[in-house]
Write a protein that holds these residues in place. Structure first.
Motif, PDB file in Angstrom:
ATOM      1  N   SER A 168     -24.855 -39.189 -52.372  1.00 30.39           N
ATOM      2  CA  SER A 168     -25.459 -40.460 -51.989  1.00 30.39           C
ATOM      3  C   SER A 168     -25.235 -40.775 -50.519  1.00 30.39           C
ATOM      4  O   SER A 168     -25.741 -41.778 -50.017  1.00 30.39           O
ATOM      5  CB  SER A 168     -24.891 -41.591 -52.844  1.00 30.39           C
ATOM      6  N   GLY A 169     -24.436 -39.963 -49.819  1.00 27.77           N
ATOM      7  CA  GLY A 169     -24.145 -40.209 -48.420  1.00 27.77           C
ATOM      8  C   GLY A 169     -22.893 -41.024 -48.190  1.00 27.77           C
ATOM      9  O   GLY A 169     -22.407 -41.129 -47.072  1.00 27.77           O
ATOM     10  N   ALA A 170     -22.332 -41.612 -49.258  1.00 27.04           N
ATOM     11  CA  ALA A 170     -21.228 -42.547 -49.072  1.00 27.04           C
ATOM     12  C   ALA A 170     -19.946 -41.878 -48.606  1.00 27.04           C
ATOM     13  O   ALA A 170     -19.301 -42.354 -47.672  1.00 27.04           O
ATOM     14  CB  ALA A 170     -20.978 -43.325 -50.359  1.00 27.04           C
ATOM     15  N   SER A 171     -19.545 -40.773 -49.214  1.00 25.84           N
ATOM     16  CA  SER A 171     -18.245 -40.183 -48.881  1.00 25.84           C
ATOM     17  C   SER A 171     -18.256 -39.517 -47.510  1.00 25.84           C
ATOM     18  O   SER A 171     -17.484 -39.876 -46.612  1.00 25.84           O
ATOM     19  CB  SER A 171     -17.823 -39.191 -49.953  1.00 25.84           C
ATOM     20  N   THR A 172     -19.143 -38.555 -47.316  1.00 25.97           N
ATOM     21  CA  THR A 172     -19.162 -37.847 -46.032  1.00 25.97           C
ATOM     22  C   THR A 172     -19.635 -38.761 -44.908  1.00 25.97           C
ATOM     23  O   THR A 172     -19.063 -38.770 -43.810  1.00 25.97           O
ATOM     24  CB  THR A 172     -20.060 -36.595 -46.113  1.00 25.97           C
ATOM     25  N   GLY A 173     -20.679 -39.539 -45.175  1.00 20.86           N
ATOM     26  CA  GLY A 173     -21.181 -40.439 -44.141  1.00 20.86           C
ATOM     27  C   GLY A 173     -20.151 -41.463 -43.721  1.00 20.86           C
ATOM     28  O   GLY A 173     -19.995 -41.766 -42.530  1.00 20.86           O
ATOM     29  N   ALA A 174     -19.435 -42.025 -44.686  1.00 20.65           N
ATOM     30  CA  ALA A 174     -18.429 -43.033 -44.366  1.00 20.65           C
ATOM     31  C   ALA A 174     -17.254 -42.438 -43.598  1.00 20.65           C
ATOM     32  O   ALA A 174     -16.784 -43.021 -42.618  1.00 20.65           O
ATOM     33  CB  ALA A 174     -17.933 -43.691 -45.646  1.00 20.65           C
ATOM     34  N   LEU A 175     -16.771 -41.280 -44.033  1.00 22.58           N
ATOM     35  CA  LEU A 175     -15.644 -40.666 -43.329  1.00 22.58           C
ATOM     36  C   LEU A 175     -16.005 -40.379 -41.874  1.00 22.58           C
ATOM     37  O   LEU A 175     -15.205 -40.633 -40.963  1.00 22.58           O
ATOM     38  CB  LEU A 175     -15.215 -39.382 -44.039  1.00 22.58           C
TER      39      LEU A 175
END
Length: 363
Positions: A168-175
């Motif tokens: 969803s983009g949340a983990s890698t994008g957020a980090l």
């Protein structure tokens, strides 16, 4: 001391596998994002204790949201994929969550479509339910700030490249977003399965499986395309080889998406000797004992595998392809320039704001 098991489950371990390869190991990664999202909704008054939170899930997020609801005194309603197994069904029931599971279906795109339709039916019947929109709302970024701070404390001045499933983009994008606040040159390498629409691989089918959790057959609204420097598309067979090697070589027992990330991380480390590469292990390997680890004799040697370099999604081919994305904001990379040395240009790019969820978007 933790006040609830969800807090312990959502906090990862950092394991240095060698001098330039680090594993960020979660028991269940989405617990971190679900906990922070629910806490934020309560703190801002969007929901109140006792309200019902609703979402669709293929399994991992269902468990995460059920735990977050248990922690904060909320009700949980899940529209589940056909892939939700017996072990998870029992846990959801005991945690007080309501599960509506779709009928068996071999087509994951159809499975997602049916779940979307059911979500809208439920909202029409119960407008008071709050739809979490895990695939569209950037509220799910919030839980990874603490993880980014943990990484920063542990790695110090090391130049980092983060590798992990896009999902969803949340983990890698957020980090990447949080780490780049202090270090703009932090690199981000996204891992995708063939068949995922997110970066244009829907025309290439994997005969084995689309690896759940790192790709999608429908567009996701909270993927910040401009966060990613490089992309790897990895097949089931190649990911299986990575998972088996990771367990044999480093004793890390993790899911199939982790095997794909480990394979990509090893390659990126070989291309950039000045960098430390950190890859995400999103969950444990228990769900994959029969489908992956029992087939360990079929696993190719990871040293015999290498990605096909491509300059366009049209060139993608099994079992493994790699492309420079160059933090392009749209569906195509900025250019076909090499991204090996220098590996990333960091500060020459602005961070891509993640689009917020809009009413009526699909999960």
């Amino acid at each position: 001391m933790d006040q609830h098991i969800a807090e312990a489950i959502g906090r990862p371990d950092l394991i240095r596998l060698d001098d330039r390869l680090i594993c960020l190991r979660f028991e269940s990664m989405k617990v971190a994002s679900a906990l922070a999202a629910v806490r934020h909704l309560l703190d801002t008054g969007v929901v109140r204790r006792g309200d019902t939170l609703l979402d669709s899930s293929s399994g991992i997020y269902a468990h995460a949201l059920a735990l977050a609801c248990h922690r904060h005194g909320m009700r949980c309603h899940i529209v589940g994929s056909t892939t939700v197994d017996h072990t998870l069904r029992v846990q959801l029931a005991l945690l007080g969550a309501t599960l509506e599971q779709m009928e068996p279906c071999s087509d994951l795109k159809l499975d997602q479509k049916r779940r979307v339709e059911r979500i809208h039916e439920i909202l029409a019947e119960h407008p008071e339910y709050h739809w979490m929109r895990q695939y569209h709302d950037d509220i799910h970024y919030l839980g990874y700030r603490a993880v980014a701070e943990q990484i920063r404390r542990s790695t110090g001045e090391e130049r980092l490249t983060i590798v992990g499933g896009v999902g969803s983009g949340a983990s890698t994008g957020a980090l990447a977003r949080y780490l780049r606040e202090d270090s703009p040159d932090v690199g981000l390498v996204g891992v995708q399965p063939f068949g995922s629409v997110t970066f244009g691989a829907e025309h290439v089918a994997d005969p084995e499986i689309i690896i759940a959790g790192i790709g999608s057959s429908i567009p996701f609204g909270n993927v910040g395309h401009a966060s990613y420097d490089t992309l790897h598309w990895i097949s089931f067979d190649a990911a299986l080889a990575g998972s088996v090697d990771l367990l044999r070589r480093h004793a890390v027992f993790a899911g199939l998406s982790t095997g794909a990330g480990y394979l990509a991380a090893r390659w990126e480390r070989s291309r950039a000797p000045e960098r430390t590469v950190l890859f995400i292990a999103a969950d444990t390997g228990h769900r994959y004992v029969d489908s992956v680890y029992a087939r360990h004799r079929e696993a190719a040697a990871v040293d015999s595998l290498a990605p096909l370099p491509v300059t366009s999604p049209a060139e993608l081919a099994l079992p493994w392809s790699r492309m420079c994305w160059n933090r392009a904001a749209g569906a195509e990379p900025v250019s076909a320039r090499q991204c090996d040395q220098p590996h990333f240009v960091g500060g020459d790019h602005e961070l891509d704001p993640v689009p917020g969820a809009q009413l009526g978007e699909q999960p």
